[in-house]
Structure formats: structure tokens, C-alpha cells
Design a protein around this motif. Structure first.
Motif, PDB file in Angstrom:
ATOM      1  N   LEU A   1      -3.774  17.980  14.653  1.00  0.00           N
ATOM      2  CA  LEU A   1      -4.401  18.722  13.567  1.00  0.00           C
ATOM      3  C   LEU A   1      -5.907  18.745  13.748  1.00  0.00           C
ATOM      4  CD1 LEU A   1      -2.401  17.260  10.580  1.00  0.00           C
ATOM      5  CD2 LEU A   1      -2.216  19.542  11.517  1.00  0.00           C
ATOM      6  N   PRO A   2      -6.585  19.825  13.326  1.00  0.00           N
ATOM      7  CA  PRO A   2      -8.044  19.869  13.465  1.00  0.00           C
ATOM      8  C   PRO A   2      -8.733  18.840  12.587  1.00  0.00           C
ATOM      9  CG  PRO A   2      -7.275  21.687  12.120  1.00  0.00           C
ATOM     10  CD  PRO A   2      -6.057  21.037  12.702  1.00  0.00           C
ATOM     11  N   LEU A   3      -8.139  18.473  11.473  1.00  0.00           N
ATOM     12  CA  LEU A   3      -8.791  17.528  10.584  1.00  0.00           C
ATOM     13  C   LEU A   3      -7.749  16.911   9.677  1.00  0.00           C
ATOM     14  CD1 LEU A   3     -11.616  16.499   9.493  1.00  0.00           C
ATOM     15  CD2 LEU A   3     -11.282  18.162   7.700  1.00  0.00           C
ATOM     16  N   GLU A   4      -7.868  15.616   9.464  1.00  0.00           N
ATOM     17  CA  GLU A   4      -7.021  15.018   8.459  1.00  0.00           C
ATOM     18  C   GLU A   4      -7.718  13.811   7.866  1.00  0.00           C
ATOM     19  OE1 GLU A   4      -3.462  14.356  10.543  1.00  0.00           O
ATOM     20  OE2 GLU A   4      -4.061  12.438  11.378  1.00  0.00           O
ATOM     21  N   MET A   5      -7.430  13.541   6.619  1.00  0.00           N
ATOM     22  CA  MET A   5      -8.081  12.459   5.910  1.00  0.00           C
ATOM     23  C   MET A   5      -7.019  11.610   5.258  1.00  0.00           C
ATOM     24  SD  MET A   5     -11.520  12.883   3.829  1.00  0.00           S
ATOM     25  CE  MET A   5     -10.748  13.595   2.422  1.00  0.00           C
ATOM     26  N   LEU A   6      -7.186  10.335   5.350  1.00  0.00           N
ATOM     27  CA  LEU A   6      -6.154   9.409   4.941  1.00  0.00           C
ATOM     28  C   LEU A   6      -6.620   8.578   3.760  1.00  0.00           C
ATOM     29  CD1 LEU A   6      -3.400   8.181   5.799  1.00  0.00           C
ATOM     30  CD2 LEU A   6      -4.716   6.590   7.184  1.00  0.00           C
ATOM     31  N   LEU A   7      -5.762   8.459   2.773  1.00  0.00           N
ATOM     32  CA  LEU A   7      -6.102   7.695   1.577  1.00  0.00           C
ATOM     33  C   LEU A   7      -4.999   6.703   1.297  1.00  0.00           C
ATOM     34  CD1 LEU A   7      -7.881   7.292  -0.931  1.00  0.00           C
ATOM     35  CD2 LEU A   7      -6.499   9.004  -2.053  1.00  0.00           C
TER      36      LEU A   7
ATOM     37  N   LEU B   1       0.757  19.703   7.960  1.00  0.00           N
ATOM     38  CA  LEU B   1       0.947  18.273   8.149  1.00  0.00           C
ATOM     39  C   LEU B   1       2.201  17.824   7.403  1.00  0.00           C
ATOM     40  CD1 LEU B   1      -0.088  15.548   9.182  1.00  0.00           C
ATOM     41  CD2 LEU B   1      -1.436  15.364   7.083  1.00  0.00           C
ATOM     42  N   SER B   2       3.088  17.185   8.121  1.00  0.00           N
ATOM     43  CA  SER B   2       4.319  16.701   7.522  1.00  0.00           C
ATOM     44  C   SER B   2       4.563  15.270   7.990  1.00  0.00           C
ATOM     45  CB  SER B   2       5.494  17.599   7.920  1.00  0.00           C
ATOM     46  OG  SER B   2       6.693  17.123   7.358  1.00  0.00           O
ATOM     47  N   VAL B   3       4.528  14.331   7.057  1.00  0.00           N
ATOM     48  CA  VAL B   3       4.759  12.929   7.375  1.00  0.00           C
ATOM     49  C   VAL B   3       5.889  12.429   6.480  1.00  0.00           C
ATOM     50  CG1 VAL B   3       3.760  10.625   7.489  1.00  0.00           C
ATOM     51  CG2 VAL B   3       2.333  12.619   7.976  1.00  0.00           C
ATOM     52  N   HIS B   4       6.985  12.057   7.084  1.00  0.00           N
ATOM     53  CA  HIS B   4       8.146  11.617   6.315  1.00  0.00           C
ATOM     54  C   HIS B   4       8.302  10.103   6.475  1.00  0.00           C
ATOM     55  CE1 HIS B   4       9.198  15.800   5.667  1.00  0.00           C
ATOM     56  NE2 HIS B   4       9.090  16.006   6.965  1.00  0.00           N
ATOM     57  N   ARG B   5       7.482   9.397   5.716  1.00  0.00           N
ATOM     58  CA  ARG B   5       7.552   7.943   5.726  1.00  0.00           C
ATOM     59  C   ARG B   5       7.405   7.449   4.294  1.00  0.00           C
ATOM     60  NH1 ARG B   5       3.928   5.429  10.502  1.00  0.00           N
ATOM     61  NH2 ARG B   5       4.818   3.548   9.552  1.00  0.00           N
ATOM     62  N   LYS B   6       8.027   6.354   4.006  1.00  0.00           N
ATOM     63  CA  LYS B   6       8.004   5.792   2.665  1.00  0.00           C
ATOM     64  C   LYS B   6       6.580   5.460   2.248  1.00  0.00           C
ATOM     65  CE  LYS B   6       9.940   2.076  -0.158  1.00  0.00           C
ATOM     66  NZ  LYS B   6      10.805   0.864  -0.154  1.00  0.00           N
ATOM     67  N   GLY B   7       6.232   5.866   1.022  1.00  0.00           N
ATOM     68  CA  GLY B   7       4.925   5.531   0.467  1.00  0.00           C
ATOM     69  C   GLY B   7       3.783   6.401   0.936  1.00  0.00           C
ATOM     70  N   ILE B   8       4.077   7.555   1.557  1.00  0.00           N
ATOM     71  CA  ILE B   8       3.027   8.438   2.074  1.00  0.00           C
ATOM     72  C   ILE B   8       3.115   9.787   1.368  1.00  0.00           C
ATOM     73  CG2 ILE B   8       2.093   9.601   4.099  1.00  0.00           C
ATOM     74  CD1 ILE B   8       3.235   7.369   5.785  1.00  0.00           C
ATOM     75  N   THR B   9       1.970  10.284   0.906  1.00  0.00           N
ATOM     76  CA  THR B   9       1.899  11.550   0.171  1.00  0.00           C
ATOM     77  C   THR B   9       0.802  12.427   0.762  1.00  0.00           C
ATOM     78  OG1 THR B   9       2.562  10.392  -1.856  1.00  0.00           O
ATOM     79  CG2 THR B   9       1.617  12.590  -2.114  1.00  0.00           C
TER      80      THR B   9
ATOM     81  N   SER C   1       0.804  -1.214   0.000  1.00  0.00           N
ATOM     82  CA  SER C   1       0.000   0.000   0.000  1.00  0.00           C
ATOM     83  C   SER C   1       0.842   1.272   0.000  1.00  0.00           C
ATOM     84  CB  SER C   1      -0.914   0.028   1.229  1.00  0.00           C
ATOM     85  OG  SER C   1      -1.784  -1.066   1.248  1.00  0.00           O
ATOM     86  N   ASP C   2       0.363   2.265  -0.728  1.00  0.00           N
ATOM     87  CA  ASP C   2       0.852   3.636  -0.607  1.00  0.00           C
ATOM     88  C   ASP C   2      -0.223   4.441   0.110  1.00  0.00           C
ATOM     89  OD1 ASP C   2       3.216   3.178  -2.005  1.00  0.00           O
ATOM     90  OD2 ASP C   2       2.214   3.472  -3.924  1.00  0.00           O
ATOM     91  N   VAL C   3       0.171   5.432   0.849  1.00  0.00           N
ATOM     92  CA  VAL C   3      -0.774   6.231   1.632  1.00  0.00           C
ATOM     93  C   VAL C   3      -0.767   7.668   1.133  1.00  0.00           C
ATOM     94  CG1 VAL C   3      -1.378   7.076   3.928  1.00  0.00           C
ATOM     95  CG2 VAL C   3      -0.436   4.780   3.645  1.00  0.00           C
ATOM     96  N   ILE C   4      -1.948   8.185   0.814  1.00  0.00           N
ATOM     97  CA  ILE C   4      -2.113   9.594   0.454  1.00  0.00           C
ATOM     98  C   ILE C   4      -3.013  10.228   1.497  1.00  0.00           C
ATOM     99  CG2 ILE C   4      -2.955  11.227  -1.270  1.00  0.00           C
ATOM    100  CD1 ILE C   4      -2.480   9.107  -3.390  1.00  0.00           C
TER     101      ILE C   4
END
Length: 292
Positions: free
Chosen positions: A267-273, A30-38, A18-21
Motif C-alpha cells: 500500500l502507498p500509505l498506512e497508519m496503525l493505531l 486494505l484488508s486485514v482479517h485478524r482478531k482485534g484489528i479494525t 491490545s486492539d489494533v485500528i
């Protein structure tokens, strides 16, 4: 970020390719520094009192963009699953599309008089027809939500609107909600697959002495809404050992980690794909949650 980390790690174990968006408010830092996450920003109204409304609007916006990509010649078919990010995915959800061939979108249900449907898990077949019919269905949900349930715009309005749209269909038999068995029904021009929450959106029982472990057939479980998980959310140290004791039959040893939440800045709101391709059954997953 603690719940987001847990969600991602469950996905990486149960669905390794899986890749995560992350779909989020463009104004969020929002800053996420992990492989496969955008990071993927979507414009919208992200106030807490419009939280559930924005979730449905974001789903619709995302599906509209996927339809546009198909109209421009994209040939790759990806299936999609929109889910809350406070869920532990403990089995491969791609089997939904393998085992049920004739549906456009899927919802999870439970035996509840007023709120039998849960918007925290919505699967969409990734064909142009499936995406279009799911988009139209969600637009009807949004319309009913906006016209009938704005007094519940912060919470539960989406579930009430889903129930209204489904129950108002002349041929629908609500007695089917009493049995935890999957079934398909034509609703507003879309073939809707109804999946039992007991398997695809399981919630641990409340109350002392009621929790006796997770059933073995569960594919996805809620994490953050029950008292047994509150120490994970409130403590500055997120202990993954607790999750391992609960989901040990599903988790591999390399997940035995500990995250430090030093500042507890949410964060007040975040959505994960989540974007995934595996053999012939690529699919996507999307999630929305609110952090205090």
C-alpha cells in the motif's frame, strides 16, 4: 503487509490485551482479517511527497475526534502513543504514563545537532486537557513545517519542525539532549516529556561489525531502516526466525512463524493505531509508514 504483521505480532506479545485500528487512506484497498484489528479511514493527501505532512495532519484529526468524544460525555480515559509501524515494541509502553505523571505529550530525543527529535514516537496523555494541549502543540508543528520546511515535505521536515519549535522556546537548554535521561519541559503551554531514543526509539548501528545485540533496557526498536533488516523487507519470504534471534529475550516461542509475501503488493500509505486497556492504564498507539 510484512512489516505490519511483524509490528502487530510484537504488540500481541508485549501488550496482549491490545486492539489494533489501522488508520489509512479511504481509497486504499486494505484488508486485514485478524482478531482485534479494525480499519479506520481518514481523509487526507496521501502522496509520497506529502507523506510526513499527512502523518501530522492525521494525528491532529484523530485527537480532534477524541476531544469531540469527551465533549459528548465519554468518561473513559485512554492514553495514546503514535509510533512508526516499522518498530518492534519489546516492552510494555504503558509504564510511561505510570512512571511520569505530569506531562501532556512525550517526544523521543537523541544527541544530534540538527535533528535531535523524532516524530516516530509521540505519546499523549488521554485526559481532555492532555489531548487538547497535544493537539495545539502538533498544530504548531504543522504550521512551522508548512511555512519553513516544505522543501523537506517528503522526509525529515517533521523532525526539523519539531526541533525548531522546541529550540526556539526561550528557556530550553539544548545541552539536555546530550544525556540519555528523561526530562520534562514546558513548551508552548504543554508539559512535554522528553524520552531518550536509546530506550524508546532505538536504532541498530550501521556498518560491519558494529551491531552487537540490542541493549536490555530498550522498549522499542526500529526495524526497517538498517542493513541488517533489509533481507526481511526485500525477500518474498519473511523469516521471523531472524527476529527471534535478535529479540529472543522478549519473544515467546509461539511467534516462531514464517509469512509468505506472494505478490509483494504494498500500500502507498498506512497508519496503525493500537487500542489497549490494562488495569488502570489504558492507552492507544498509532503508527504511520510508507511501503514501496
Amino acid at each position: 503487509m510484512a512489516i505490519l504483521d511483524v509490528f502487530i505480532n510484537f504488540i500481541q506479545v508485549t501488550m496482549p490485551p491490545s486492539d489494533v485500528i489501522i488508520l489509512t487512506d479511504p481509497a486504499s484497498d486494505l484488508s486485514v482479517h485478524r482478531k482485534g484489528i479494525t480499519i479506520y479511514p481518514i481523509e487526507g493527501e496521501y502522496s509520497r511527497d506529502k507523506l510526513m505532512l499527512q502523518r501530522i495532519r492525521s494525528y491532529i484529526t484523530f485527537l480532534e475526534r477524541k476531544l469531540q468524544e469527551h465533549s459528548q460525555g465519554q468518561r473513559l480515559i485512554n492514553h495514546y502513543i503514535f509510533t512508526d509501524s516499522d518498530i518492534a515494541v519489546v516492552d510494555d509502553l504503558g509504564h510511561i504514563f505510570q512512571n511520569h505523571q505530569n506531562f501532556h505529550l512525550a517526544l523521543t530525543f537523541r544527541n544530534h545537532k540538527d535533528q535531535p527529535l523524532n516524530s516516530g514516537f509521540i505519546a499523549v496523555r488521554g485526559t481532555p486537557d492532555g489531548i487538547l494541549r497535544a493537539k495545539v502543540f502538533l498544530q504548531e508543528i504543522l504550521s512551522i513545517y508548512s511555512s519553513k520546511y516544505m522543501n523537506a515535505s517528503r522526509m525529515l521536515g517533521d523532525q526539523l519542525a519539531l526541533a525548531w519549535v522546541v529550540k526556539s522556546h526561550p528557556s530550553f537548554d539544548t545541552r539536555r539532549f546530550t544525556k540519555a535521561q528523561a526530562f520534562v519541559e514546558e513548551i508552548g503551554g504543554a508539559s512535554v516529556l522528553f524520552l531518550p531514543c536509546a530506550t524508546f526509539n532505538w536504532t541498530p548501528p550501521e556498518g560491519a561489525g558494529q551491531f552487537h545485540g540490542m541493549p536490555l533496557d530498550v522498549k522499542a526498536s526500529k526495524l526497517s531502516t538498517r542493513p541488517i533488516f533489509q533481507p526481511l523487507l526485500m525477500s518474498p519470504v519473511l523469516k521471523i526466525e531472524f527476529l527471534l534471534s535478535l529479540f529472543s529475550q522478549f519473544i515467546t516461542p509461539h511467534l516462531k512463524l514464517m509469512w509468505m509475501v506472494e505478490h509483494q503488493t504494498w500500500l502507498p500509505l498506512e497508519m496503525l493505531l493500537i487500542v489497549r486497556q490494562k488495569g488502570q492504564w489504558p492507552y492507544w498507539m498509532c503508527s504511520l509508514t510508507s511501503f514501496k
